[in-house]
Motif scaffolding. Structure first.
Motif, short mmCIF file in Angstrom:
data_model
loop_
_atom_site.label_atom_id
_atom_site.label_comp_id
_atom_site.label_asym_id
_atom_site.label_seq_id
_atom_site.Cartn_x
_atom_site.Cartn_y
_atom_site.Cartn_z
N SER A 44 5.35 13.76 17.98
CA SER A 44 6.61 14.16 18.30
C SER A 44 6.31 15.13 19.28
O SER A 44 5.47 14.79 20.22
N THR A 45 6.78 16.29 19.69
CA THR A 45 6.42 17.23 20.63
C THR A 45 4.94 17.70 20.44
O THR A 45 4.40 18.10 21.38
N THR A 46 4.58 17.57 19.20
CA THR A 46 3.21 17.70 18.88
C THR A 46 2.63 16.70 18.14
O THR A 46 3.24 15.62 17.95
N ALA A 47 1.16 16.34 17.86
CA ALA A 47 0.84 15.13 17.03
C ALA A 47 -0.11 15.77 16.12
O ALA A 47 -0.88 16.87 16.29
N SER A 48 -0.18 14.91 15.15
CA SER A 48 -1.03 15.36 13.96
C SER A 48 -1.88 14.14 13.38
O SER A 48 -1.09 13.15 13.67
N ASP A 49 -3.19 14.24 13.17
CA ASP A 49 -3.51 12.94 12.41
C ASP A 49 -3.14 12.71 11.04
O ASP A 49 -2.52 13.83 10.48
N ALA A 50 -3.15 11.79 10.48
CA ALA A 50 -2.52 11.50 9.02
C ALA A 50 -3.33 10.32 8.38
O ALA A 50 -4.03 9.49 8.97
N GLU A 51 -3.40 10.62 7.07
CA GLU A 51 -4.18 9.72 6.22
C GLU A 51 -3.48 9.19 4.83
O GLU A 51 -2.70 10.07 4.42
N GLU A 52 -3.79 7.92 4.76
CA GLU A 52 -3.31 7.47 3.39
C GLU A 52 -4.20 6.58 2.56
O GLU A 52 -5.14 6.02 3.23
N ALA A 53 -4.35 6.77 1.23
CA ALA A 53 -5.51 6.06 0.53
C ALA A 53 -4.66 5.46 -0.81
O ALA A 53 -4.03 6.31 -1.51
N TYR A 54 -4.76 4.08 -0.91
CA TYR A 54 -4.19 3.48 -2.26
C TYR A 54 -5.24 3.11 -3.13
O TYR A 54 -6.14 2.11 -2.69
N LEU A 55 -5.50 3.66 -4.11
CA LEU A 55 -6.36 3.30 -5.26
C LEU A 55 -5.67 2.32 -6.20
O LEU A 55 -4.83 2.60 -6.88
N LEU A 56 -6.28 1.13 -6.43
CA LEU A 56 -5.74 0.20 -7.46
C LEU A 56 -6.67 0.72 -8.70
O LEU A 56 -7.73 0.46 -8.96
N GLY A 61 -3.58 -8.12 -15.73
CA GLY A 61 -2.90 -9.58 -15.53
C GLY A 61 -2.79 -9.46 -14.12
O GLY A 61 -3.37 -9.11 -13.24
N THR A 62 -1.08 -9.58 -14.11
CA THR A 62 -0.67 -9.57 -12.55
C THR A 62 -0.37 -8.12 -12.41
O THR A 62 0.51 -7.79 -11.15
N ASP A 63 -0.05 -7.05 -13.15
CA ASP A 63 0.48 -5.73 -12.98
C ASP A 63 -0.48 -5.00 -12.30
O ASP A 63 -1.76 -4.74 -12.89
N VAL A 64 -0.23 -4.27 -11.34
CA VAL A 64 -1.43 -3.64 -10.59
C VAL A 64 -0.84 -2.25 -10.50
O VAL A 64 0.13 -2.01 -9.99
N GLN A 65 -1.48 -1.13 -11.01
CA GLN A 65 -1.18 0.16 -10.99
C GLN A 65 -1.75 0.70 -9.67
O GLN A 65 -3.07 0.75 -9.68
N VAL A 66 -1.06 1.31 -8.74
CA VAL A 66 -1.67 2.07 -7.78
C VAL A 66 -1.44 3.60 -7.57
O VAL A 66 -0.19 4.17 -7.76
N THR A 67 -2.45 4.18 -7.28
CA THR A 67 -2.30 5.68 -7.29
C THR A 67 -2.54 6.02 -5.88
O THR A 67 -3.58 5.65 -4.87
N LYS A 68 -1.40 6.64 -4.99
CA LYS A 68 -1.53 7.03 -3.66
C LYS A 68 -1.76 8.37 -3.45
O LYS A 68 -1.15 9.36 -4.00
N HIS A 69 -2.94 8.34 -2.44
CA HIS A 69 -3.14 9.94 -1.94
C HIS A 69 -2.73 9.99 -0.44
O HIS A 69 -3.06 9.04 0.06
N SER A 70 -2.04 10.85 0.26
CA SER A 70 -1.88 11.25 1.64
C SER A 70 -1.92 12.56 1.94
O SER A 70 -1.91 13.65 1.15
N GLY A 71 -2.09 12.66 3.42
CA GLY A 71 -2.25 13.92 3.78
C GLY A 71 -2.16 13.94 5.26
O GLY A 71 -2.12 13.05 6.14
N LEU A 72 -2.09 15.28 5.77
CA LEU A 72 -2.25 15.36 7.22
C LEU A 72 -3.44 16.39 7.62
O LEU A 72 -4.17 16.68 6.62
N ASN A 73 -3.89 16.43 8.72
CA ASN A 73 -4.66 17.38 9.24
C ASN A 73 -6.12 17.30 8.61
O ASN A 73 -6.52 18.31 7.94
N HIS A 74 -6.76 15.87 8.43
CA HIS A 74 -7.93 15.77 7.96
C HIS A 74 -8.06 16.21 6.33
O HIS A 74 -8.81 16.70 5.82
N TRP A 75 -6.86 15.70 5.64
CA TRP A 75 -6.63 16.07 4.30
C TRP A 75 -6.36 17.52 4.27
O TRP A 75 -6.71 18.03 2.95
#
Length: 582
Positions: A44-56, A61-75
């Protein structure tokens, strides 16, 4: 042995064909314990790094449970952890299954958003990279293009609301989301696939380690100012941010500044890439990074200064900044330079048990930099740290794919007779004699990562023929492939071949007398290359041919059949071949 109570999606590799050509589907990465990381930025007027991580975190069977972690500024600033369950054959937060990609069309929804446009494109690494302002694509994406130079990609454009739009790109073969971008005209958010604990070449998942991982940022900062007349002084400040990792290869940007009693240095930003499997460290000016792949960047010693792998901590020597350093202590791990170059170097480095730098001494003759924490604690300040480690250890944890156990039972179908052996991957070498498993010996079990294809080969002993595998599809094949989608107990049964066989009826037994009694007036008996301990008397009006020296399939060998006893012909005729009488 690690028992898994749920089923796991088996590695799938097949071909699907549409009007544009063939897609080789590989969704083997979609298994419990695989984590998919994305590195991005919020602008935007400023910028920041961002991170996302999706753990299976679970696959049933065909059902996949996903745990999502996300953050800014190097976690440093993290969002609440999110957990959801999705269809492996449909859509998830970081995938659309390759078969579903082929039928995707405008009006469908992804993550609750209506898809406006679906484009199917074919790209090289160069043409794909050219669509974005990012100077280079991160390691997992580059690896996919290294394996297949021309890749099919599916691009979707979707509306988030009346003001915002999103764009996402999916690899047609794996279904993985390669990158996505959202924008409302003022703020743009983008994420690129930056890390995954799955080897696309071998199609095997592997456990993560304690890092560094996507978004981790090292700040190496020390200052020292000795009192007059001691002029030894200076500061050193290095920042390193991990943008991407694939296996043991870690890619990052680096900024450096340092000074001493003669002056200061502020080198331009650089990109570094550590190739842990070699090992070698390479670097290049950030302005040139887009023009050359990391394996063509200039070498700069073997290891990073702010982190070394756990295995390197056990080494007697490492090389940092082209300077050889020997290990001089293990509590904490300490490495001391064996030479004094004129350029910037570290006379001593201290690491914790996970390989992260805790403190250092530094010297540079050009600037007069001279820092030594052992010189004086009163005039020394250390602010060295690594952002992201604490959150990873305390909240995310090491992603570890499922490990399954393969056990072999190798037996004969006859008590105390016959048998054979099976050998295969991971040192499997299992032999069995007779029908009781107590007759087994050797390495009859091993552990494998989920989705591993295990190659096995059988060898019957001289009294047996090809065994029957209990694995589906293997039958009596000489080799068998087993996909480890769970714990497996595999039985290999070798059929024993009796000593004699009657040609007319196929009757088999362990006595020439018994075989003769089963013959017709003109017949043949096949005798294996073994010893018959008996008296053999021919009393019927028959013409029998006895062919000796046969193997377990009753085919000729360069060998003899032995009769340990008397041969008597009372009537009829006997023609023999390769029969020795003792």
């Amino acid at each position: 042995m690690k028992k898994i109570a749920i089923s796991c999606l088996v590695l799938v590799l097949w071909l699907c064909v549409d009007g544009a050509g063939a897609w080789a589907i590989d969704v083997g990465w979609m298994q419990k314990g695989v984590r998919v990381w994305y590195f991005g930025a919020v602008g935007s007027t400023t910028a920041s790094d961002a991170e996302e991580a999706y753990l299976l975190s679970n696959v049933n069977g065909t059902d996949v449970q996903v745990t999502k972690h996300s953050g800014l500024n190097h976690w440093g600033t993290t969002n609440p952890v999110d957990t959801g369950t999705y269809s492996a054959l449909g859509m998830g937060p970081c995938w659309i299954h390759p078969q579903r990609l082929q039928t995707l069309q405008s009006g469908d929804t992804w993550k609750g958003q209506v898809i406006a446009t679906v484009l199917r494109e074919s790209h090289t690494y160069a043409t794909f990279k050219a669509q974005f302002s990012f100077p280079y694509l991160l390691l997992p994406i580059k690896t996919l293009f290294d394996l297949k130079a021309q890749r099919d990609v599916v691009k979707i454009v979707y509306y988030i609301n009346q003001y915002s739009t999103g764009i996402a790109y999916f690899d047609a073969d794996t279904g993985l989301m390669l990158l996505y971008e959202t924008s409302n005209g003022l703020v743009t958010v983008f994420f690129l696939l930056s890390e995954i604990n799955y080897d696309f070449a071998t199609q095997l998942a592997f456990a993560e380690d304690n890092g560094p991982h996507t978004g981790f940022k090292s700040s190496v900062l020390e200052q020292q100012m000795m009192p007059w007349p001691d002029t030894r002084s200076g500061y050193l400040f290095f920042q390193s941010s991990v943008e991407s990792r694939y296996g043991s290869t870690v890619q990052m940007w680096v900024s450096m500044s340092y000074s001493g009693n003669k002056g200061s240095a502020l080198p331009p930003y650089e990109n570094f890439c550590f190739f842990g499997s070699v090992p070698i460290l390479r670097h290049i000016a950030m302005s040139q990074a887009a023009a050359y792949p990391p394996d063509q960047w200039a070498p700069y010693g073997q290891y990073l200064w702010w982190w070394v792998p756990a295995g390197a901590l056990q080494a007697t020597a490492i090389n940092v900044f082209d300077t050889t350093m020997t290990r001089t202590a293990t509590s904490p791990y300490t490495f001391t330079a064996t030479q004094q170059p004129a350029s910037l170097y570290f006379p001593k480095l201290w690491f914790d048990n996970n390989g992260y730098l805790t403190q250092f001494s530094a010297m540079d003759s050009a600037t007069g930099l001279d820092i030594d924490p052992e010189r004086s604690a009163a005039y020394y300040n250390n602010s060295t740290s690594v952002d992201g480690v604490t959150y990873y250890v305390s909240s995310m944890g090491i992603a570890t794919p499922s490990v399954y156990h393969l056990s072999m039972t190798v037996v004969s179908d006859t008590p105390d007779k016959g048998g054979g052996s099976v050998h295969g991957d991971s040192g499997i070498a299992c032999a069995g004699q007779g029908s009781n498993p107590s007759g087994m010996s050797g390495a009859c079990q091993a552990d494998f990562s989920s989705g591993t294809t295990v190659n096995l080969y059988q060898t019957p002993d001289s009294d047996s023929t090809w065994a029957t595998w209990t694995a589906a599809g293997c039958g009596t094949n000489q080799s068998c492939q087993v996909v480890m989608s769970g714990d497996r107990n595999l039985t290999v049964t070798f059929p024993y071949s009796p000593m004699a066989k009657v040609n007319s009826s196929g009757y088999r037994c362990n006595s020439l007398t018994e075989a003769y009694a089963s013959t017709i007036p003109i017949d043949t008996i096949y005798g294996r290359a073994v010893t018959f301990t008996e008296d053999f008397t021919l009393g019927g009006n028959k013409t029998v041919t006895l062919l000796g020296g046969r193997d377990a399939w009753y085919l000729p060998l360069d060998a003899w059949t032995t009769l340990q006893g008397k041969l008597s012909i009372l009537s009829g005729a006997l023609v023999v071949e390769r029969l020795a009488i003792k």
